[in-house]
Design a protein around this motif. Structure first.
Motif, PDB file in Angstrom:
ATOM      1  N   ASP A   8     -20.184 -48.609 -65.211  1.00  0.00           N
ATOM      2  CA  ASP A   8     -19.648 -48.928 -63.891  1.00  0.00           C
ATOM      3  C   ASP A   8     -18.533 -47.951 -63.526  1.00  0.00           C
ATOM      4  O   ASP A   8     -17.894 -47.354 -64.404  1.00  0.00           O
ATOM      5  CB  ASP A   8     -19.072 -50.350 -63.874  1.00  0.00           C
ATOM      6  CG  ASP A   8     -20.136 -51.417 -63.681  1.00  0.00           C
ATOM      7  OD1 ASP A   8     -21.328 -51.068 -63.511  1.00  0.00           O
ATOM      8  OD2 ASP A   8     -19.775 -52.604 -63.703  1.00  0.00           O
ATOM      9  N   ASP A   9     -18.301 -47.820 -62.230  1.00  0.00           N
ATOM     10  CA  ASP A   9     -17.201 -46.983 -61.756  1.00  0.00           C
ATOM     11  C   ASP A   9     -15.898 -47.453 -62.390  1.00  0.00           C
ATOM     12  O   ASP A   9     -15.627 -48.647 -62.451  1.00  0.00           O
ATOM     13  CB  ASP A   9     -17.080 -47.064 -60.231  1.00  0.00           C
ATOM     14  CG  ASP A   9     -18.259 -46.422 -59.513  1.00  0.00           C
ATOM     15  OD1 ASP A   9     -18.961 -45.594 -60.127  1.00  0.00           O
ATOM     16  OD2 ASP A   9     -18.474 -46.753 -58.337  1.00  0.00           O
ATOM     17  N   GLY A  10     -15.113 -46.532 -62.885  1.00  0.00           N
ATOM     18  CA  GLY A  10     -13.820 -46.844 -63.468  1.00  0.00           C
ATOM     19  C   GLY A  10     -13.842 -47.024 -64.973  1.00  0.00           C
ATOM     20  O   GLY A  10     -12.792 -47.003 -65.610  1.00  0.00           O
ATOM     21  N   ALA A  11     -15.018 -47.210 -65.582  1.00  0.00           N
ATOM     22  CA  ALA A  11     -15.092 -47.447 -67.032  1.00  0.00           C
ATOM     23  C   ALA A  11     -14.638 -46.220 -67.826  1.00  0.00           C
ATOM     24  O   ALA A  11     -13.883 -46.338 -68.788  1.00  0.00           O
ATOM     25  CB  ALA A  11     -16.501 -47.849 -67.440  1.00  0.00           C
ATOM     26  N   VAL A  12     -15.079 -45.038 -67.415  1.00  0.00           N
ATOM     27  CA  VAL A  12     -14.692 -43.812 -68.124  1.00  0.00           C
ATOM     28  C   VAL A  12     -13.189 -43.596 -68.007  1.00  0.00           C
ATOM     29  O   VAL A  12     -12.515 -43.276 -68.996  1.00  0.00           O
ATOM     30  CB  VAL A  12     -15.466 -42.590 -67.579  1.00  0.00           C
ATOM     31  CG1 VAL A  12     -14.930 -41.297 -68.182  1.00  0.00           C
ATOM     32  CG2 VAL A  12     -16.953 -42.740 -67.873  1.00  0.00           C
ATOM     33  N   GLN A  13     -12.645 -43.825 -66.835  1.00  0.00           N
ATOM     34  CA  GLN A  13     -11.208 -43.655 -66.636  1.00  0.00           C
ATOM     35  C   GLN A  13     -10.425 -44.649 -67.489  1.00  0.00           C
ATOM     36  O   GLN A  13      -9.385 -44.308 -68.050  1.00  0.00           O
ATOM     37  CB  GLN A  13     -10.841 -43.820 -65.151  1.00  0.00           C
ATOM     38  CG  GLN A  13     -11.376 -42.724 -64.266  1.00  0.00           C
ATOM     39  CD  GLN A  13     -12.854 -42.875 -63.917  1.00  0.00           C
ATOM     40  OE1 GLN A  13     -13.517 -43.848 -64.257  1.00  0.00           O
ATOM     41  NE2 GLN A  13     -13.400 -41.858 -63.255  1.00  0.00           N
ATOM     42  N   ARG A  14     -10.914 -45.859 -67.600  1.00  0.00           N
ATOM     43  CA  ARG A  14     -10.234 -46.892 -68.384  1.00  0.00           C
ATOM     44  C   ARG A  14     -10.186 -46.534 -69.875  1.00  0.00           C
ATOM     45  O   ARG A  14      -9.183 -46.773 -70.543  1.00  0.00           O
ATOM     46  CB  ARG A  14     -10.943 -48.227 -68.175  1.00  0.00           C
ATOM     47  CG  ARG A  14     -10.260 -49.381 -68.860  1.00  0.00           C
ATOM     48  CD  ARG A  14     -10.853 -50.690 -68.397  1.00  0.00           C
ATOM     49  NE  ARG A  14     -10.266 -51.806 -69.095  1.00  0.00           N
ATOM     50  CZ  ARG A  14     -10.439 -53.066 -68.776  1.00  0.00           C
ATOM     51  NH1 ARG A  14     -11.187 -53.365 -67.734  1.00  0.00           N
ATOM     52  NH2 ARG A  14      -9.874 -54.026 -69.462  1.00  0.00           N
TER      53      ARG A  14
ATOM     54  N   PRO B 172     -17.941 -57.114 -67.227  1.00  0.00           N
ATOM     55  CA  PRO B 172     -17.312 -57.027 -65.917  1.00  0.00           C
ATOM     56  C   PRO B 172     -16.715 -55.660 -65.586  1.00  0.00           C
ATOM     57  O   PRO B 172     -16.553 -55.325 -64.420  1.00  0.00           O
ATOM     58  CB  PRO B 172     -16.224 -58.092 -65.947  1.00  0.00           C
ATOM     59  CG  PRO B 172     -16.270 -58.755 -67.267  1.00  0.00           C
ATOM     60  CD  PRO B 172     -17.366 -58.148 -68.069  1.00  0.00           C
ATOM     61  N   TRP B 173     -16.393 -54.854 -66.614  1.00  0.00           N
ATOM     62  CA  TRP B 173     -15.822 -53.539 -66.289  1.00  0.00           C
ATOM     63  C   TRP B 173     -16.622 -52.360 -66.862  1.00  0.00           C
ATOM     64  O   TRP B 173     -16.461 -51.234 -66.414  1.00  0.00           O
ATOM     65  CB  TRP B 173     -14.361 -53.453 -66.725  1.00  0.00           C
ATOM     66  CG  TRP B 173     -14.120 -53.498 -68.204  1.00  0.00           C
ATOM     67  CD1 TRP B 173     -13.931 -54.610 -68.972  1.00  0.00           C
ATOM     68  CD2 TRP B 173     -14.008 -52.389 -69.095  1.00  0.00           C
ATOM     69  NE1 TRP B 173     -13.736 -54.269 -70.281  1.00  0.00           N
ATOM     70  CE2 TRP B 173     -13.759 -52.899 -70.385  1.00  0.00           C
ATOM     71  CE3 TRP B 173     -14.094 -51.013 -68.933  1.00  0.00           C
ATOM     72  CZ2 TRP B 173     -13.604 -52.084 -71.503  1.00  0.00           C
ATOM     73  CZ3 TRP B 173     -13.934 -50.201 -70.044  1.00  0.00           C
ATOM     74  CH2 TRP B 173     -13.691 -50.735 -71.308  1.00  0.00           C
TER      75      TRP B 173
END
Length: 101
Positions: free
Chosen positions: A75-81, A47-48
């Protein structure tokens, strides 16, 4: 760190090059012996993280279904997470033993 099956090393890299996500060590693509991995048709989308590619680990005639995986397109946001780009990094489980080198 190294990932191995019955003494055969599948991946090996210094720990500072690996990424730990949800309790699993992800090895950089260049540290993985791709000739020991066969793409699996098993579908999964985190999901993420995004779409997952599973692999069968094939060592000395033994085939361990879906014991390795990677996320080729995050997905968008995975690297930031996670804090680092982990696209194509490979993780292992069950019979694949991950230990300090």
């Amino acid at each position: 760190m190294k990932a191995s099956v019955n003494g055969t090393v599948i991946a090996e890299a210094p720990q500072d090059e690996l990424i730990r996500i949800e309790g699993n060590w992800y090895f950089p693509p260049s540290s993985v012996r791709r000739e020991l991995l066969e793409e699996s048709p098993t579908p999964y989308t985190c999901p993420w993280k995004g779409p997952c590619q599973y692999f069968t680990v094939a060592v000395d005639g033994e085939r361990l279904q879906d014991r390795a995986w990677t996320y080729p397109e995050l997905d968008d946001g995975a690297v930031q997470r996670v804090g680092k780009d982990f696209a194509n990094y490979v993780a292992f489980w069950k019979e694949v033993e991950v230990t300090e080198s």
